[in-house]
Design an enzyme around this catalytic site. Structure first.
Site, PDB file in Angstrom:
ATOM      1  CG  ASP A 298      -1.822   0.788   1.015  1.00 20.71           C
ATOM      2  OD1 ASP A 298      -1.728   2.016   0.450  1.00 20.71           O
ATOM      3  OD2 ASP A 298      -3.128   0.601   1.436  1.00 20.71           O
TER       4      ASP A 298
ATOM      5  CE  LYS B 297      -6.265  11.146   1.112  1.00 20.13           C
ATOM      6  NZ  LYS B 297      -7.862  11.362   1.767  1.00 20.13           N
TER       7      LYS B 297
ATOM      8  NE  ARG C  65      -5.622 -12.610 -10.732  1.00 17.37           N
ATOM      9  CZ  ARG C  65      -6.383 -13.577  -9.882  1.00 17.37           C
ATOM     10  NH1 ARG C  65      -7.706 -12.972  -9.440  1.00 17.37           N
ATOM     11  NH2 ARG C  65      -6.483 -14.671 -10.331  1.00 17.37           N
TER      12      ARG C  65
END
Length: 230
Positions: free
Chosen positions: A135, A139, A205
């Protein structure tokens, strides 16, 4: 096991828990076969007991749906892989593939791979650590949640054997720059200047979706040196 001292990894969750559906076949795979392939999160990693051999072991943190994990395991049966994933549908998908292909060199850990690396893996015991498309937490206020930071890199350096490989990949260029910066700053690693995808890492993917959106993928590879750089 008494892991050697390393800078503490910040107790910040570096992933988002996402719900996902599982088909009947994957549910049945989990029910019938997980016990055979499972790595217990509360047990120290014992490669010989787990795999029945002394082949090199790689820990993959965040194996996703497991398509790349499965392909790499099939291509390199002499390398044992512990695939850590927190999302049950991903564990189910990989387990289904492992069973269907008769793969013997993959074990599955349904837990936070960073915590397992910290608490259950002996120093100098791994041949590699893979972190593919973690991830990015784009921000600025969330950058502290990124997995690949100085403390994590120091932890990986401690758990890798000399010559072991840290291999990260991301389609978020600012995160790639951070990865390069923190790895280059650790004297235990020699950083590969080439950021292109090596031929032996298949597309995932998630990666295909990023490429379709015009994202640039960076692979960051670093080798654990026998003697830290001055």
């Amino acid at each position: 096991m008494s892991p050697s001292p390393v800078p503490p990894v910040a107790p910040v969750q570096s992933f988002k828990l996402r719900r996902g559906r599982m088909g009947v076949v994957r549910q049945e795979a989990l029910a019938e076969h997980l016990g055979r392939y499972e790595v217990r999160a509360d047990t120290d990693l014992d490669p010989v007991a787990l795999f029945g051999n002394d082949h090199p072991v790689v820990l993959e943190i965040g194996s996703g749906m497991g398509d790349a994990t499965l392909a790499m395991a099939l291509a390199a049966p002499e390398v044992n892989v512990v695939a850590a994933e927190v999302h049950t549908p991903g564990i189910g998908a990989l387990l289904q593939g492992v069973v269907e292909h008769g793969v013997t060199n993959v074990r599955l850990l349904e837990a936070d791979g960073r915590t397992f690396l910290t608490e259950r893996v002996a120093p100098g015991s791994l041949a590699g650590v893979r972190v593919y498309f973690p991830d990015p937490w784009p921000k600025a206020r969330h950058h502290k949640r990124r997995l690949v930071g100085p403390d994590f890199v120091a932890l990986v350096a401690d758990r890798l054997a000399p010559g072991g490989l840290l291999h990260c990949a991301t389609d978020w260029e600012p995160y790639a720059e951070q990865m390069v910066e923190v790895v280059a700053a650790n004297p235990a690693f020699t950083l590969d200047p080439d950021r292109s995808r090596p031929a032996w890492r298949p597309l995932t993917r998630f990666e295909r979706r990023g490429l379709a959106l015009g994202h640039v993928v960076n692979d960051v590879l670093a080798r654990r040196t026998a003697t830290p750089r001055p």
